[in-house]
Design a protein around this motif. Sequence first.
Motif, PDB file in Angstrom:
ATOM      1  N   THR A  31     -58.301 -14.857 -14.540  1.00 59.32           N
ATOM      2  CA  THR A  31     -57.235 -13.913 -14.297  1.00 59.32           C
ATOM      3  C   THR A  31     -56.039 -14.757 -13.620  1.00 59.32           C
ATOM      4  O   THR A  31     -56.300 -15.919 -12.802  1.00 59.32           O
ATOM      5  CB  THR A  31     -57.616 -12.850 -13.037  1.00 59.32           C
ATOM      6  OG1 THR A  31     -58.315 -13.450 -11.948  1.00 59.32           O
ATOM      7  CG2 THR A  31     -58.750 -11.991 -14.154  1.00 59.32           C
ATOM      8  N   VAL A  32     -54.859 -14.284 -13.443  1.00 63.70           N
ATOM      9  CA  VAL A  32     -53.836 -14.979 -13.173  1.00 63.70           C
ATOM     10  C   VAL A  32     -53.170 -14.040 -11.907  1.00 63.70           C
ATOM     11  O   VAL A  32     -53.172 -12.602 -12.400  1.00 63.70           O
ATOM     12  CB  VAL A  32     -52.676 -15.073 -14.224  1.00 63.70           C
ATOM     13  CG1 VAL A  32     -51.400 -15.751 -13.267  1.00 63.70           C
ATOM     14  CG2 VAL A  32     -53.056 -16.182 -15.119  1.00 63.70           C
ATOM     15  N   SER A  33     -53.000 -14.581 -10.864  1.00 63.75           N
ATOM     16  CA  SER A  33     -52.205 -13.957  -9.694  1.00 63.75           C
ATOM     17  C   SER A  33     -50.939 -14.313  -9.440  1.00 63.75           C
ATOM     18  O   SER A  33     -50.729 -15.540  -9.216  1.00 63.75           O
ATOM     19  CB  SER A  33     -53.405 -13.440  -8.849  1.00 63.75           C
ATOM     20  OG  SER A  33     -53.610 -14.830  -7.980  1.00 63.75           O
ATOM     21  N   CYS A  34     -50.170 -13.549  -8.656  1.00 62.37           N
ATOM     22  CA  CYS A  34     -48.850 -14.012  -8.184  1.00 62.37           C
ATOM     23  C   CYS A  34     -48.905 -13.410  -6.686  1.00 62.37           C
ATOM     24  O   CYS A  34     -49.161 -12.242  -6.586  1.00 62.37           O
ATOM     25  CB  CYS A  34     -47.525 -13.808  -9.070  1.00 62.37           C
ATOM     26  SG  CYS A  34     -46.138 -14.343  -8.354  1.00 62.37           S
ATOM     27  N   SER A  35     -48.286 -14.266  -5.817  1.00 62.24           N
ATOM     28  CA  SER A  35     -47.881 -13.862  -4.534  1.00 62.24           C
ATOM     29  C   SER A  35     -46.990 -12.712  -4.251  1.00 62.24           C
ATOM     30  O   SER A  35     -46.941 -12.118  -3.569  1.00 62.24           O
ATOM     31  CB  SER A  35     -47.692 -14.782  -3.573  1.00 62.24           C
ATOM     32  OG  SER A  35     -46.562 -15.658  -3.948  1.00 62.24           O
ATOM     33  N   THR A  36     -46.198 -12.443  -5.332  1.00 60.87           N
ATOM     34  CA  THR A  36     -45.013 -11.424  -5.536  1.00 60.87           C
ATOM     35  C   THR A  36     -45.695 -10.351  -6.110  1.00 60.87           C
ATOM     36  O   THR A  36     -46.105 -10.271  -7.377  1.00 60.87           O
ATOM     37  CB  THR A  36     -43.979 -11.903  -6.283  1.00 60.87           C
ATOM     38  OG1 THR A  36     -43.361 -13.271  -5.629  1.00 60.87           O
ATOM     39  CG2 THR A  36     -42.900 -11.001  -6.159  1.00 60.87           C
ATOM     40  N   GLY A  37     -46.011  -9.220  -5.323  1.00 63.12           N
ATOM     41  CA  GLY A  37     -46.712  -8.311  -5.790  1.00 63.12           C
ATOM     42  C   GLY A  37     -46.183  -7.612  -6.912  1.00 63.12           C
ATOM     43  O   GLY A  37     -46.740  -6.856  -7.730  1.00 63.12           O
ATOM     44  N   ALA A  38     -44.886  -7.612  -6.977  1.00 59.77           N
ATOM     45  CA  ALA A  38     -44.016  -6.930  -8.101  1.00 59.77           C
ATOM     46  C   ALA A  38     -44.204  -7.420  -9.659  1.00 59.77           C
ATOM     47  O   ALA A  38     -43.751  -6.876 -10.636  1.00 59.77           O
ATOM     48  CB  ALA A  38     -42.547  -6.730  -7.692  1.00 59.77           C
ATOM     49  N   CYS A  39     -44.717  -8.582  -9.636  1.00 53.90           N
ATOM     50  CA  CYS A  39     -44.905  -9.314 -10.774  1.00 53.90           C
ATOM     51  C   CYS A  39     -45.890  -8.639 -11.782  1.00 53.90           C
ATOM     52  O   CYS A  39     -47.141  -8.293 -11.323  1.00 53.90           O
ATOM     53  CB  CYS A  39     -45.083 -10.937 -10.465  1.00 53.90           C
ATOM     54  SG  CYS A  39     -43.712 -11.668  -9.854  1.00 53.90           S
ATOM     55  N   THR A  40     -45.665  -8.466 -12.980  1.00 55.72           N
ATOM     56  CA  THR A  40     -46.698  -8.100 -13.956  1.00 55.72           C
ATOM     57  C   THR A  40     -47.507  -9.111 -14.515  1.00 55.72           C
ATOM     58  O   THR A  40     -47.216 -10.252 -15.028  1.00 55.72           O
ATOM     59  CB  THR A  40     -45.977  -7.239 -15.094  1.00 55.72           C
ATOM     60  OG1 THR A  40     -45.255  -6.280 -14.417  1.00 55.72           O
ATOM     61  CG2 THR A  40     -47.230  -6.749 -15.976  1.00 55.72           C
ATOM     62  N   MET A  41     -48.931  -9.288 -14.484  1.00 58.11           N
ATOM     63  CA  MET A  41     -49.649 -10.361 -14.751  1.00 58.11           C
ATOM     64  C   MET A  41     -50.672  -9.837 -16.021  1.00 58.11           C
ATOM     65  O   MET A  41     -50.667  -8.273 -16.334  1.00 58.11           O
ATOM     66  CB  MET A  41     -50.813 -10.613 -13.689  1.00 58.11           C
ATOM     67  CG  MET A  41     -50.081 -10.975 -12.424  1.00 58.11           C
ATOM     68  SD  MET A  41     -49.437 -12.848 -12.493  1.00 58.11           S
ATOM     69  CE  MET A  41     -47.645 -12.471 -12.534  1.00 58.11           C
ATOM     70  N   PRO A  42     -51.217 -10.803 -16.847  1.00 60.51           N
ATOM     71  CA  PRO A  42     -51.772 -10.383 -17.993  1.00 60.51           C
ATOM     72  C   PRO A  42     -53.176  -9.972 -17.631  1.00 60.51           C
ATOM     73  O   PRO A  42     -53.367 -10.349 -16.684  1.00 60.51           O
ATOM     74  CB  PRO A  42     -51.760 -11.648 -18.906  1.00 60.51           C
ATOM     75  CG  PRO A  42     -51.542 -12.824 -17.817  1.00 60.51           C
ATOM     76  CD  PRO A  42     -50.602 -12.284 -16.681  1.00 60.51           C
ATOM     77  N   PRO A  43     -53.741  -9.370 -18.551  1.00 59.65           N
ATOM     78  CA  PRO A  43     -55.138  -8.689 -18.249  1.00 59.65           C
ATOM     79  C   PRO A  43     -56.182 -10.020 -18.364  1.00 59.65           C
ATOM     80  O   PRO A  43     -55.969 -10.992 -18.712  1.00 59.65           O
ATOM     81  CB  PRO A  43     -55.477  -7.745 -19.329  1.00 59.65           C
ATOM     82  CG  PRO A  43     -54.690  -8.188 -20.757  1.00 59.65           C
ATOM     83  CD  PRO A  43     -53.145  -8.611 -19.919  1.00 59.65           C
TER      84      PRO A  43
END
Length: 206
Positions: A31-43
């Motif tokens: 999985t890919v995560s970003c510290s910016t919560g508003a970003c949409t990540m791929p499944p």
Amino acid sequence: MSTTPTELPTGRTPGRTWTVRLTGHADRTATVSCSTGACTMPPRSRDVAALRRFAALHAASHAKAAQVRERASCQCWTQSCAAHEGMRVHCSGSTVLVLRHDPAVACVWHLAEVCAACAKLMTHTRVVGLPAPTTRPAIAAPERRLERSERAGQRAPAPAATAAPAAVAVGFSSPTPTGGDEAPRRAPGQARRGQRSGAARGGQRR
């Protein structure tokens, strides 16, 4: 030896950070995560290579969109300069945006606003953003011309005073001459009459 932060420098705002992380799981998915919560990540997916490419592009998009703040404090300084531990440095220089990514691990992309001095010592780091140059407001062209003309007028000497022209008597075409005592001329007819009258008186005496 690294420096230990005590308090935020006067007049500065906290430096920002962004972290994109690729995390693997026991079932061989990731999985890919970003510290910016508003970003949409791929499944979550088994295509780890595709997720890694997405994570790198996502970090690059944050770097492109971020506007580096010149008055931001060094984020490395707030972390006790752990990114270059063992090297003594005093924060200095302009604020820059750096991207840290260790290709040996290839799982974390970290963006941070740091000072130029720390950026030179951080490993696996490259500068990806600079503060916008400060520009002075331009003066309009008509105002510059007006200022130049005013300065030229202040430097120009005052014109010399000129004597007033001689007054002419009313009713005459020119002033009466003052340089000579010449007697007024007689008309020719008057002179002949005086001569004739004198000759006539002489004839009567004879």
